[in-house]
Design a protein around this motif. Structure first.
Motif, PDB file in Angstrom:
ATOM      1  N   VAL A  12     -24.675  12.615   9.460  1.00  0.00           N
ATOM      2  CA  VAL A  12     -24.060  13.940   9.566  1.00  0.00           C
ATOM      3  C   VAL A  12     -25.109  15.043   9.751  1.00  0.00           C
ATOM      4  O   VAL A  12     -24.757  16.183   9.987  1.00  0.00           O
ATOM      5  N   ASN A  13     -26.390  14.679   9.622  1.00  0.00           N
ATOM      6  CA  ASN A  13     -27.460  15.660   9.768  1.00  0.00           C
ATOM      7  C   ASN A  13     -28.563  15.108  10.668  1.00  0.00           C
ATOM      8  O   ASN A  13     -28.680  13.895  10.850  1.00  0.00           O
ATOM      9  N   GLU A  14     -29.349  16.002  11.235  1.00  0.00           N
ATOM     10  CA  GLU A  14     -30.470  15.610  12.093  1.00  0.00           C
ATOM     11  C   GLU A  14     -31.815  15.852  11.429  1.00  0.00           C
ATOM     12  O   GLU A  14     -32.813  15.273  11.835  1.00  0.00           O
ATOM     13  N   THR A  15     -31.816  16.724  10.422  1.00  0.00           N
ATOM     14  CA  THR A  15     -33.061  17.027   9.726  1.00  0.00           C
ATOM     15  C   THR A  15     -32.890  16.775   8.241  1.00  0.00           C
ATOM     16  O   THR A  15     -31.795  16.903   7.690  1.00  0.00           O
ATOM     17  N   CYS A  16     -33.982  16.433   7.593  1.00  0.00           N
ATOM     18  CA  CYS A  16     -33.998  16.135   6.167  1.00  0.00           C
ATOM     19  C   CYS A  16     -33.673  17.396   5.367  1.00  0.00           C
ATOM     20  O   CYS A  16     -34.286  18.449   5.596  1.00  0.00           O
ATOM     21  N   PRO A  17     -32.728  17.327   4.432  1.00  0.00           N
ATOM     22  CA  PRO A  17     -32.409  18.509   3.637  1.00  0.00           C
ATOM     23  C   PRO A  17     -33.536  18.932   2.699  1.00  0.00           C
ATOM     24  O   PRO A  17     -33.567  20.084   2.260  1.00  0.00           O
ATOM     25  N   TRP A  18     -34.460  18.047   2.387  1.00  0.00           N
ATOM     26  CA  TRP A  18     -35.594  18.397   1.524  1.00  0.00           C
ATOM     27  C   TRP A  18     -36.740  19.006   2.321  1.00  0.00           C
ATOM     28  O   TRP A  18     -37.286  20.029   1.938  1.00  0.00           O
ATOM     29  N   SER A  19     -37.118  18.363   3.449  1.00  0.00           N
ATOM     30  CA  SER A  19     -38.326  18.782   4.161  1.00  0.00           C
ATOM     31  C   SER A  19     -38.073  19.553   5.446  1.00  0.00           C
ATOM     32  O   SER A  19     -38.956  20.247   5.929  1.00  0.00           O
ATOM     33  N   GLU A  25     -34.624   6.307  10.594  1.00  0.00           N
ATOM     34  CA  GLU A  25     -33.712   5.156  10.476  1.00  0.00           C
ATOM     35  C   GLU A  25     -33.840   4.444   9.132  1.00  0.00           C
ATOM     36  O   GLU A  25     -32.856   3.941   8.594  1.00  0.00           O
ATOM     37  N   ASP A  26     -35.052   4.422   8.561  1.00  0.00           N
ATOM     38  CA  ASP A  26     -35.259   3.697   7.297  1.00  0.00           C
ATOM     39  C   ASP A  26     -34.951   4.548   6.063  1.00  0.00           C
ATOM     40  O   ASP A  26     -35.209   4.137   4.943  1.00  0.00           O
ATOM     41  N   SER A  27     -34.366   5.723   6.281  1.00  0.00           N
ATOM     42  CA  SER A  27     -34.150   6.663   5.177  1.00  0.00           C
ATOM     43  C   SER A  27     -32.722   7.211   5.147  1.00  0.00           C
ATOM     44  O   SER A  27     -32.501   8.379   4.867  1.00  0.00           O
ATOM     45  N   LEU A  28     -31.769   6.344   5.430  1.00  0.00           N
ATOM     46  CA  LEU A  28     -30.364   6.724   5.441  1.00  0.00           C
ATOM     47  C   LEU A  28     -29.689   6.269   4.156  1.00  0.00           C
ATOM     48  O   LEU A  28     -30.097   5.289   3.548  1.00  0.00           O
ATOM     49  N   GLY A  33     -18.886   8.843   1.380  1.00  0.00           N
ATOM     50  CA  GLY A  33     -18.332   8.212   2.573  1.00  0.00           C
ATOM     51  C   GLY A  33     -18.992   8.603   3.879  1.00  0.00           C
ATOM     52  O   GLY A  33     -18.541   8.192   4.939  1.00  0.00           O
ATOM     53  N   LYS A  34     -20.050   9.373   3.833  1.00  0.00           N
ATOM     54  CA  LYS A  34     -20.749   9.828   5.041  1.00  0.00           C
ATOM     55  C   LYS A  34     -22.194   9.336   5.025  1.00  0.00           C
ATOM     56  O   LYS A  34     -22.811   9.226   3.968  1.00  0.00           O
ATOM     57  N   THR A  35     -22.738   9.086   6.202  1.00  0.00           N
ATOM     58  CA  THR A  35     -24.141   8.703   6.325  1.00  0.00           C
ATOM     59  C   THR A  35     -24.993   9.970   6.344  1.00  0.00           C
ATOM     60  O   THR A  35     -24.753  10.874   7.153  1.00  0.00           O
ATOM     61  N   VAL A  36     -25.942  10.038   5.429  1.00  0.00           N
ATOM     62  CA  VAL A  36     -26.853  11.183   5.319  1.00  0.00           C
ATOM     63  C   VAL A  36     -28.270  10.677   5.542  1.00  0.00           C
ATOM     64  O   VAL A  36     -28.644   9.621   5.021  1.00  0.00           O
ATOM     65  N   PHE A  38     -32.626  11.234   5.785  1.00  0.00           N
ATOM     66  CA  PHE A  38     -33.800  11.888   5.217  1.00  0.00           C
ATOM     67  C   PHE A  38     -35.013  11.512   6.049  1.00  0.00           C
ATOM     68  O   PHE A  38     -34.968  10.548   6.814  1.00  0.00           O
ATOM     69  N   CYS A  39     -36.107  12.226   5.887  1.00  0.00           N
ATOM     70  CA  CYS A  39     -37.289  11.968   6.712  1.00  0.00           C
ATOM     71  C   CYS A  39     -38.066  10.736   6.267  1.00  0.00           C
ATOM     72  O   CYS A  39     -38.792  10.145   7.059  1.00  0.00           O
ATOM     73  N   ASN A  40     -37.906  10.343   5.005  1.00  0.00           N
ATOM     74  CA  ASN A  40     -38.606   9.158   4.502  1.00  0.00           C
ATOM     75  C   ASN A  40     -37.862   8.629   3.278  1.00  0.00           C
ATOM     76  O   ASN A  40     -37.025   9.333   2.705  1.00  0.00           O
ATOM     77  N   PRO A  41     -38.151   7.395   2.878  1.00  0.00           N
ATOM     78  CA  PRO A  41     -37.456   6.830   1.721  1.00  0.00           C
ATOM     79  C   PRO A  41     -37.657   7.628   0.429  1.00  0.00           C
ATOM     80  O   PRO A  41     -36.775   7.650  -0.423  1.00  0.00           O
ATOM     81  N   GLY A  42     -38.784   8.312   0.278  1.00  0.00           N
ATOM     82  CA  GLY A  42     -39.026   9.120  -0.916  1.00  0.00           C
ATOM     83  C   GLY A  42     -38.027  10.257  -1.044  1.00  0.00           C
ATOM     84  O   GLY A  42     -37.486  10.516  -2.127  1.00  0.00           O
ATOM     85  N   CYS A  43     -37.747  10.939   0.052  1.00  0.00           N
ATOM     86  CA  CYS A  43     -36.756  12.022   0.030  1.00  0.00           C
ATOM     87  C   CYS A  43     -35.367  11.457  -0.236  1.00  0.00           C
ATOM     88  O   CYS A  43     -34.593  12.036  -0.997  1.00  0.00           O
ATOM     89  N   ARG A  44     -35.047  10.311   0.379  1.00  0.00           N
ATOM     90  CA  ARG A  44     -33.753   9.666   0.137  1.00  0.00           C
ATOM     91  C   ARG A  44     -33.599   9.323  -1.337  1.00  0.00           C
ATOM     92  O   ARG A  44     -32.562   9.583  -1.943  1.00  0.00           O
ATOM     93  N   ASP A  45     -34.650   8.766  -1.931  1.00  0.00           N
ATOM     94  CA  ASP A  45     -34.585   8.371  -3.337  1.00  0.00           C
ATOM     95  C   ASP A  45     -34.519   9.584  -4.265  1.00  0.00           C
ATOM     96  O   ASP A  45     -33.848   9.545  -5.298  1.00  0.00           O
TER      97      ASP A  45
END
Length: 64
Positions: A12-19, A25-28, A33-36, A38-45
């Protein structure tokens, strides 16, 4: 598509909400119910930890 079956095309987004950087692809993750993305797994976590914290706080809050 990453190992979780999530795809950049479904995010649902193109840019990381944190950075503010482009999502990766490795940070979704799935959220409500929506795919969100992030720029990296650290931001996702970090997002997962924040959501868990806030949802627990809302559950513990006294009902008005």
């Amino acid at each position: 598509m990453n190992g979780d079956g999530l795809s950049l095309a479904d995010a649902v987004n193109e840019t990381c909400p944190w950075s503010g950087k482009p999502i990766s692809e490795d940070s979704l993750t799935m959220y409500k119910g929506k795919t969100v993305g992030f720029c990296n797994p650290g931001c996702r976590d970090k997002f997962a930890a924040a959501v868990t914290h806030f949802e627990a706080a809302l559950e513990a809050a006294p009902k008005a």
